[in-house]
Design an enzyme around this catalytic site. Structure first.
Site, PDB file in Angstrom:
ATOM      1  N   ALA A 314       0.839  -1.195   0.000  1.00 55.09           N
ATOM      2  CA  ALA A 314       0.000   0.000   0.000  1.00 55.09           C
ATOM      3  C   ALA A 314       0.877   1.249   0.000  1.00 55.09           C
ATOM      4  O   ALA A 314       1.958   1.262   0.611  1.00 55.09           O
ATOM      5  CB  ALA A 314      -0.916  -0.004   1.214  1.00 55.09           C
ATOM      6  N   GLY A 316       2.333   4.903   0.978  1.00 53.69           N
ATOM      7  CA  GLY A 316       2.473   5.563   2.273  1.00 53.69           C
ATOM      8  C   GLY A 316       3.725   5.118   2.995  1.00 53.69           C
ATOM      9  O   GLY A 316       4.459   4.234   2.538  1.00 53.69           O
ATOM     10  N   VAL A 317       3.983   5.758   4.123  1.00 55.74           N
ATOM     11  CA  VAL A 317       5.146   5.426   4.950  1.00 55.74           C
ATOM     12  C   VAL A 317       4.957   4.024   5.533  1.00 55.74           C
ATOM     13  O   VAL A 317       3.891   3.676   6.030  1.00 55.74           O
ATOM     14  CB  VAL A 317       5.310   6.458   6.086  1.00 55.74           C
ATOM     15  CG1 VAL A 317       6.501   6.098   6.976  1.00 55.74           C
ATOM     16  CG2 VAL A 317       5.460   7.868   5.514  1.00 55.74           C
ATOM     17  N   ARG A 318       5.986   3.194   5.442  1.00 51.69           N
ATOM     18  CA  ARG A 318       5.914   1.844   5.986  1.00 51.69           C
ATOM     19  C   ARG A 318       5.682   1.903   7.500  1.00 51.69           C
ATOM     20  O   ARG A 318       6.310   2.670   8.223  1.00 51.69           O
ATOM     21  CB  ARG A 318       7.205   1.073   5.696  1.00 51.69           C
ATOM     22  CG  ARG A 318       7.432   0.809   4.207  1.00 51.69           C
ATOM     23  CD  ARG A 318       6.389  -0.177   3.672  1.00 51.69           C
ATOM     24  NE  ARG A 318       6.674  -0.595   2.310  1.00 51.69           N
ATOM     25  CZ  ARG A 318       6.122  -0.067   1.223  1.00 51.69           C
ATOM     26  NH1 ARG A 318       5.249   0.919   1.338  1.00 51.69           N
ATOM     27  NH2 ARG A 318       6.431  -0.527   0.028  1.00 51.69           N
ATOM     28  N   ASP A 370     -13.669   0.847  10.602  1.00 46.22           N
ATOM     29  CA  ASP A 370     -14.005  -0.491  11.069  1.00 46.22           C
ATOM     30  C   ASP A 370     -13.044  -1.484  10.418  1.00 46.22           C
ATOM     31  O   ASP A 370     -12.527  -1.254   9.323  1.00 46.22           O
ATOM     32  CB  ASP A 370     -15.444  -0.831  10.683  1.00 46.22           C
ATOM     33  CG  ASP A 370     -15.973  -2.066  11.405  1.00 46.22           C
ATOM     34  OD1 ASP A 370     -15.349  -2.492  12.401  1.00 46.22           O
ATOM     35  OD2 ASP A 370     -17.005  -2.605  10.973  1.00 46.22           O
TER      36      ASP A 370
END
EC number: 2.7.11.5
Length: 569
Positions: A314, A316-318, A370
């Site tokens: 995904a 983004g920052v890991r 959720d």
């Protein structure tokens, strides 16, 4: 097949367990009206948690009943279970909650057997239920033709959905709602109102849901009711905007309490007014979260079967605790716990699991995503991009296993709706968008705090932006209840040298938090830091947090509305 094999009896025991669960589920759900009328808000939150916990409790009870009745040799021989499934299908065919009964059966089977034995022969990977049942079902909607008098029509609606507690001013509310409708839709659209016959309850609100028909189109319709402790029931707002109604049914909110005689038909009704919602999310929104989980899984395998997409990491920052991957065309992320955390993280694996499970049982106030928890997913190796699989095998080898068969086993993961990480959103946003999203970021933190939740790690990378532009928290490994935190001011330095020292000159306990440190901790960009300070500078003051703690300790449940309230409300 041995004569003593009691497939029909086992099927009946499984269904008896389901009936017990459904009865208790409905008792809790039907109590929502009285809790709303009496203003029993703590009891409302307790009931929501009890209803979520009920499913697993009843699955265990049913499993125990089966194990007491039959020996392991008989019960745990998977070769006999196609007969149980066939007998069970016959039992549930006449029911109006048959799709829920299938999912219940799956839960019982999975409680008895290893996931290696899951197959359509023994359980319901694919539903056997028709999309629409042929037999007549209970009418679930009411029709209201305005006949040129929308205020009168709305007054009739409010009278029909009356409570033991009277409306504060039914006529004034009807006039006000009619004006809100006139402001949002053209008058020539007022041909028919169709409403679901039951009332939806959640937190401190009650909702009527349906649609309004025009000549060639329709709009969703929700009427929000609140219990004013001084005046009675108040019709607070009328909402026809699809995006706003969608937000009310968001994956970031607690589940509705609503008595639903025919779940599939009601979900179909909701789908017709909210076409952008997946049925998995709609089932979940009305408390059938296990059915939502089943529908999600079916959608996932259907997507994989109809595409050649690969799982990728995904954007983004890991993460320091979780490794997150996704399918580009499937609006979900999959999160697995790493075997080793960053040195700055002192928590353990079991604590992370507890935090994620906690989120399902608390009021998410529209600001926490959720999650669904899964075990033993299996996918072909070729469905993973090589760099994605390599990273997963490196950081989570106890959870992600490449089997000799060429399958990738995901022993344990959570799924969440995919969002744009807030830090990435800000990089591409215009000046106006930056201001709007930073304002909503501050509101998200405040609303979580009002619900007695402290995010812990409030870095921008741990928040996401939804398709509606709302900021949502999604990284739960450091969350805690607000009342557990000790908010402090940084003591003044004793000597000038204190401010130059490598270590603080004051003691710090594990639950101590210093809001004065938030600005530099959250914003490396000084311009964004100044802007956020203008919008929500009180978040940097320990007094703000302490005042919220005092309100919560006094038993005050702060209102967080899932819709934009009219200015005159």
């Amino acid at each position: 097949m041995p004569k003593q094999w009691p497939a029909d009896t086992i099927a009946r025991l499984i269904l008896a367990g389901f009936d017990d669960y459904r009865e208790q589920f409905q008792i809790i759900t039907r109590g929502a009206r009285e809790r709303f009328e009496r203003g029993q808000w703590p009891a409302t939150q307790q009931a929501a948690s009890e209803r979520i916990a009920l499913y697993e409790l009843k699955v265990k009870a049913t499993r125990d009943t089966l194990c007491r009745a039959y020996s392991d040799t008989l019960l745990l021989d998977v070769a006999y279970w196609p007969d149980v499934k066939a007998a069970y299908i016959q039992l549930i065919d006449p029911r109006f909650d048959d799709e829920l009964a299938e999912t219940w059966y799956n839960s019982i089977f999975c409680s008895l057997f290893s996931h290696d034995l899951i197959s359509d022969r023994c359980m319901f990977i694919h539903s056997t239920r028709p999309l629409r049942r042929e037999q007549a079902r209970t009418t679930q909607t009411r029709d209201y033709p305005p006949k040129g008098d929308m205020a009168g029509c709305l007054a009739q609606i409010l009278r029909d959905y009356r409570f033991d507690l009277p409306f504060a001013d039914l006529n004034a509310d009807s006039q006000r709602l009619a004006q809100q409708l006139a402001d949002s839709l053209p008058v020539d659209a007022w041909q028919m109102i169709e409403l679901f016959s039951g009332v939806l309850y959640r937190n401190k609100g009650a909702y009527l849901v349906g649609r309004i028909y025009g000549q060639n189109r329709q709009w969703p319709l929700m009427i929000a009711l609140i219990h004013d402790e001084e005046r009675g029931i108040v019709a607070d707002a009328l909402i026809t905007d699809e995006d706003e109604v969608s937000i009310i049914f968001s994956f970031t909110r607690s589940y509705f309490m609503v008595d639903v005689p025919v779940p599939a038909d009601f979900v179909g009704f909701l789908k017709s007014i909210l076409p952008g919602k997946h049925i998995a999310e709609l089932y979940t929104s009305i408390g059938f979260y296990k059915q939502g989980k089943s529908e999600f899984y079916r959608a996932l395998i259907a997507h994989l079967a109809s595409s050649d997409e690969q799982f990728v990491m995904a954007p983004g920052v890991r993460g320091m605790v979780m490794s997150v991957f996704t399918l580009p065309g499937f609006n979900t992320v999959f999160k697995v716990i790493k075997d080793r955390f960053s040195p700055t993280k002192t928590i353990e694996r079991h604590t992370v699991i507890e935090k994620y499970r906690l989120v399902k049982n608390i009021d998410r106030v529209g600001r926490m995503a959720d999650t669904q928890e899964f075990s033993d997913f299996r996918f072909p190796k070729e469905r993973f991009a090589p760099e994605c699989l390599a990273e997963l095998l490196e950081v989570a080898p106890s959870t992600v296993v490449l089997e000799a068969s060429g399958q990738v086993l995901i022993r344990h993961c959570w799924t969440e709706r995919r969002m744009i990480p807030l830090n990435l959103y800000l990089e591409q946003a215009s000046a106006l968008q930056q201001k709007e999203v930073l304002d909503d970021y501050g509101l998200a933190i405040k609303q979580l705090a009002a619900a007695n939740i402290f995010p812990g790690d409030m870095l921008l990378k741990n928040f996401g932006v939804t398709r509606h532009g709302r900021v949502v928290f999604y990284d739960y490994d450091e969350i805690c209840f607000l009342h557990e935190v000790n908010f402090r001011r940084i003591p003044p330095p004793r000597y000038p040298e204190d401010e130059m020292a490598a270590e603080p000159w004051y003691s710090i306990a594990p639950q101590d938090v210093f809001p004065e440190e938030f600005p530099t901790f959250l914003f490396a960009d000084s311009a964004k830091r100044r802007l956020f300070n203008q919008l929500h500078g009180e978040l940097f003051d320990a007094d703000f947090w302490q005042s919220l703690q005092q309100a919560i300790a006094a038993g005050k449940i702060i209102d967080v509305f899932p819709y934009r309230r009219p200015r005159d409300a």
